[in-house]
Motif scaffolding. Structure first.
Motif, PDB file in Angstrom:
ATOM      1  N   UNK A 106      -6.845  12.989  24.628  1.00  0.00           N
ATOM      2  CA  UNK A 106      -6.158  14.201  24.220  1.00  0.00           C
ATOM      3  C   UNK A 106      -6.484  15.450  25.013  1.00  0.00           C
ATOM      4  N   UNK A 107      -7.165  15.297  26.134  1.00  0.00           N
ATOM      5  CA  UNK A 107      -7.546  16.451  26.935  1.00  0.00           C
ATOM      6  C   UNK A 107      -6.614  16.635  28.129  1.00  0.00           C
ATOM      7  N   UNK A 108      -6.543  17.833  28.612  1.00  0.00           N
ATOM      8  CA  UNK A 108      -5.842  18.096  29.861  1.00  0.00           C
ATOM      9  C   UNK A 108      -6.711  17.628  31.020  1.00  0.00           C
ATOM     10  N   UNK A 109      -6.112  17.103  32.047  1.00  0.00           N
ATOM     11  CA  UNK A 109      -6.847  16.659  33.229  1.00  0.00           C
ATOM     12  C   UNK A 109      -6.317  17.412  34.437  1.00  0.00           C
ATOM     13  N   UNK A 110      -7.213  18.050  35.165  1.00  0.00           N
ATOM     14  CA  UNK A 110      -6.825  18.836  36.346  1.00  0.00           C
ATOM     15  C   UNK A 110      -7.856  18.617  37.448  1.00  0.00           C
ATOM     16  N   UNK A 111      -7.457  18.940  38.679  1.00  0.00           N
ATOM     17  CA  UNK A 111      -8.475  19.039  39.717  1.00  0.00           C
ATOM     18  C   UNK A 111      -9.209  20.361  39.526  1.00  0.00           C
ATOM     19  N   UNK A 112     -10.400  20.447  40.062  1.00  0.00           N
ATOM     20  CA  UNK A 112     -11.281  21.563  39.734  1.00  0.00           C
ATOM     21  C   UNK A 112     -10.759  22.910  40.215  1.00  0.00           C
ATOM     22  N   UNK A 113     -10.008  22.928  41.322  1.00  0.00           N
ATOM     23  CA  UNK A 113      -9.512  24.207  41.828  1.00  0.00           C
ATOM     24  C   UNK A 113      -8.398  24.755  40.948  1.00  0.00           C
ATOM     25  N   UNK A 114      -7.553  23.888  40.413  1.00  0.00           N
ATOM     26  CA  UNK A 114      -6.542  24.358  39.463  1.00  0.00           C
ATOM     27  C   UNK A 114      -7.208  24.818  38.167  1.00  0.00           C
ATOM     28  N   UNK A 115      -8.209  24.071  37.717  1.00  0.00           N
ATOM     29  CA  UNK A 115      -8.897  24.431  36.479  1.00  0.00           C
ATOM     30  C   UNK A 115      -9.649  25.749  36.617  1.00  0.00           C
ATOM     31  N   UNK A 116     -10.123  26.038  37.823  1.00  0.00           N
ATOM     32  CA  UNK A 116     -10.892  27.268  38.035  1.00  0.00           C
ATOM     33  C   UNK A 116     -10.104  28.508  37.655  1.00  0.00           C
ATOM     34  N   UNK A 117      -8.802  28.448  37.803  1.00  0.00           N
ATOM     35  CA  UNK A 117      -7.978  29.632  37.547  1.00  0.00           C
ATOM     36  C   UNK A 117      -7.719  29.875  36.068  1.00  0.00           C
ATOM     37  N   UNK A 118      -7.957  28.888  35.224  1.00  0.00           N
ATOM     38  CA  UNK A 118      -7.586  29.027  33.806  1.00  0.00           C
ATOM     39  C   UNK A 118      -8.771  28.945  32.854  1.00  0.00           C
ATOM     40  N   UNK A 119      -9.934  28.513  33.321  1.00  0.00           N
ATOM     41  CA  UNK A 119     -11.065  28.294  32.428  1.00  0.00           C
ATOM     42  C   UNK A 119     -11.742  29.573  31.958  1.00  0.00           C
ATOM     43  N   UNK A 120     -12.180  29.555  30.713  1.00  0.00           N
ATOM     44  CA  UNK A 120     -13.034  30.620  30.182  1.00  0.00           C
ATOM     45  C   UNK A 120     -14.500  30.195  30.211  1.00  0.00           C
ATOM     46  N   UNK A 121     -14.742  28.917  29.928  1.00  0.00           N
ATOM     47  CA  UNK A 121     -16.069  28.317  30.027  1.00  0.00           C
ATOM     48  C   UNK A 121     -15.998  27.161  31.015  1.00  0.00           C
ATOM     49  N   UNK A 122     -17.027  27.020  31.834  1.00  0.00           N
ATOM     50  CA  UNK A 122     -17.145  25.889  32.759  1.00  0.00           C
ATOM     51  C   UNK A 122     -18.490  25.225  32.508  1.00  0.00           C
ATOM     52  N   UNK A 123     -18.465  23.923  32.214  1.00  0.00           N
ATOM     53  CA  UNK A 123     -19.697  23.185  31.934  1.00  0.00           C
ATOM     54  C   UNK A 123     -19.760  21.984  32.867  1.00  0.00           C
ATOM     55  N   UNK A 124     -20.749  21.974  33.738  1.00  0.00           N
ATOM     56  CA  UNK A 124     -20.921  20.867  34.682  1.00  0.00           C
ATOM     57  C   UNK A 124     -21.864  19.849  34.074  1.00  0.00           C
ATOM     58  N   UNK A 125     -21.503  18.575  34.176  1.00  0.00           N
ATOM     59  CA  UNK A 125     -22.313  17.549  33.512  1.00  0.00           C
ATOM     60  C   UNK A 125     -22.117  16.215  34.233  1.00  0.00           C
ATOM     61  N   UNK A 126     -22.601  16.174  35.503  1.00  0.00           N
ATOM     62  CA  UNK A 126     -22.342  15.000  36.337  1.00  0.00           C
ATOM     63  C   UNK A 126     -23.583  14.362  36.944  1.00  0.00           C
ATOM     64  N   UNK A 127     -24.617  15.140  37.233  1.00  0.00           N
ATOM     65  CA  UNK A 127     -25.742  14.627  37.995  1.00  0.00           C
ATOM     66  C   UNK A 127     -25.527  14.754  39.488  1.00  0.00           C
ATOM     67  N   UNK A 128     -24.384  15.289  39.907  1.00  0.00           N
ATOM     68  CA  UNK A 128     -24.100  15.496  41.322  1.00  0.00           C
ATOM     69  C   UNK A 128     -24.253  16.986  41.650  1.00  0.00           C
ATOM     70  N   UNK A 129     -23.969  17.368  42.879  1.00  0.00           N
ATOM     71  CA  UNK A 129     -24.163  18.746  43.303  1.00  0.00           C
ATOM     72  C   UNK A 129     -22.830  19.382  43.705  1.00  0.00           C
ATOM     73  N   UNK A 130     -22.833  20.721  43.707  1.00  0.00           N
ATOM     74  CA  UNK A 130     -21.717  21.519  44.221  1.00  0.00           C
ATOM     75  C   UNK A 130     -20.407  21.267  43.486  1.00  0.00           C
TER      76      UNK A 130
END
Length: 417
Positions: free
Chosen positions: A250-274
């Motif tokens: 039930x979630x929206x799926x976007x690439x990170x650059x498109x999501x960057x323009x609309x997000x109010x909160x950003x939470x990274x949770x991958x174990x990777x960098x950058x």
């Protein structure tokens, strides 16, 4: 060598109250503590721990110590150590080398002091002890029977070592056990991440857009809790299967650059960098809030964020404001470190009860079987996973069914009856 290095040993009464509180809410570990105290399975063994040093970790150390282990403890993140808890452990006679907000030099010194005790068993969270035992303390590695790893990040590192045939002792991937990732990673991370964010920002989540970067078990938990708080949840992924799963959840799926323009909160949770870089910062809205729930502080590229800014200041405890040339303000929580621990108390005690019970039983397995194991990454034996689940169910007063002999025969027979 001193038996402890803590900020202030006089803080121990407050730390003891915290440990006693979680002990009252960790029934599975309580059962194991009674068994260990009676049987002394770790007698004569030295055990080193590098885990976020707060009350639940402290109680795990006391459980292992009750089983006869000579335990040495340090933290696994400079901002997650609680000084009163460290003092309480030291006051109880356990070797502790840690304090809050350690410099990189102090943090590494604390790790070295733990390994100077020459442990036979290691319990790691992110791989710092294992890394040192494969580099600076390589000569100590033959003494190590084995160990256990708590996190996704640490297990990834272990598997990389194993793949290159460089792993020097057996390790158990506690993170991959069902009673760990299904509950700790999902429900624990989801709840504690939002607890840290909410107590730090004192801002509403309902109606806002939350970008969750990574849809592993931790990301699932963060997204689930965001949805429960009334947010519009956006998931960013690199795995197409996980992306479809997020979409069907039930979630929206976007690439990170498109999501960057609309997000109010950003939470990274991958174990990777950058995960978030300069290109993302240029697209973010004024007031966007960034937090990391992955293990290390590399998921948000802080040097690039600072380079893109004209000023940086602390505007509230655990909140830094980065002012961009066009006047937009971006906010970083807890220096980009684990927001649930650097700005909170970590996972709930009832959740960590299962994870740390797995750690304790894995350490016991290593104590009994380590000499006969190959230098590989092992899954938690299924019987240990099942035992933790059974103890947890019993503590909850819940009962489940058992298969009859006929049912067992039916599902284990290739022929239809």
């Amino acid at each position: 060598m001193s038996d402890y290095i803590v900020r202030d040993i006089n803080l121990h009464p407050g730390g003891r109250l915290k440990i006693d509180w979680v002990r009252a809410h960790m029934p599975v570990l309580n059962v194991l503590r009674e068994e260990f105290a009676r049987e002394q399975p770790f007698k004569g063994l030295k055990l080193a721990m590098s885990i976020h040093l707060e009350a639940k970790t402290a109680y795990l150390a006391e459980v292992l110590n009750a089983g006869g282990a000579d335990v040495s403890v340090t933290g696994s993140n400079p901002l997650s150590t609680q000084d009163d808890v460290a003092a309480a452990l030291a006051n109880a006679g356990i070797k502790v080398y840690a304090w809050y907000d350690a410099t990189p030099e102090e943090y590494n010194d604390h790790l070295r002091r733990v390994l100077n005790n020459r442990p036979q068993i290691v319990i790691d969270d992110g791989g710092d002890l294992v890394h040192l035992l494969h580099t600076e303390f390589r000569n100590n590695a033959p003494e190590v029977l084995g160990g256990a790893e708590e996190t996704t990040t640490g297990v990834l590192r272990l598997r990389a070592l194993e793949k290159q045939n460089k792993l020097l002792f057996p390790m158990i991937a506690v993170n991959d056990a069902r009673c760990k990732h299904l509950f700790d990673n999902r429900y624990g991370t989801g709840e504690s991440t939002w607890s840290g964010i909410l107590r730090t920002t004192n801002l509403v989540v309902a109606g806002k857009s939350v970008v969750v970067m990574g849809y592993g078990w931790c990301g699932r938990g963060v997204a689930l809790r965001a949805k429960g708080l009334g947010a519009n949840v956006i998931v960013c992924e690199v795995d197409p299967v996980k992306a479809i799963e997020a979409y069907m959840d039930g979630y929206n799926v976007m690439n990170s650059y498109d999501a960057a323009a609309v997000g109010d909160y950003f939470i990274t949770v991958t174990g990777c960098r950058d995960l978030l870089r300069e290109g993302h910062f240029k697209r973010m809205k004024d007031g966007a809030i960034m937090a990391n729930a992955g293990h290390f502080d590399v998921e948000i590229n802080i040097p690039e964020l600072e380079q893109a800014s004209v000023s940086r200041r602390t505007v509230r405890a655990n909140i830094e404001e980065f002012l961009l040339p066009d006047g937009r303000r971006l906010y970083l929580l807890a220096e980009g470190r684990l927001v649930n621990l650097a700005a909170g108390d970590g996972h709930p005690a009832e959740i960590m009860d299962m994870s740390f019970a797995l750690q304790a039983l894995s350490a016991l397995y290593i104590a009994r079987n380590g000499k006969g194991l190959e230098n590989k990454v092992y899954n938690v034996p299924p019987e240990l996973d099942r035992r933790v689940a059974e103890l947890k169910l019993k503590s909850l007063g819940l009962a489940i069914d058992e298969l009859s002999e006929e049912q067992n025969r039916y599902i284990n027979n290739w022929q239809f009856e």
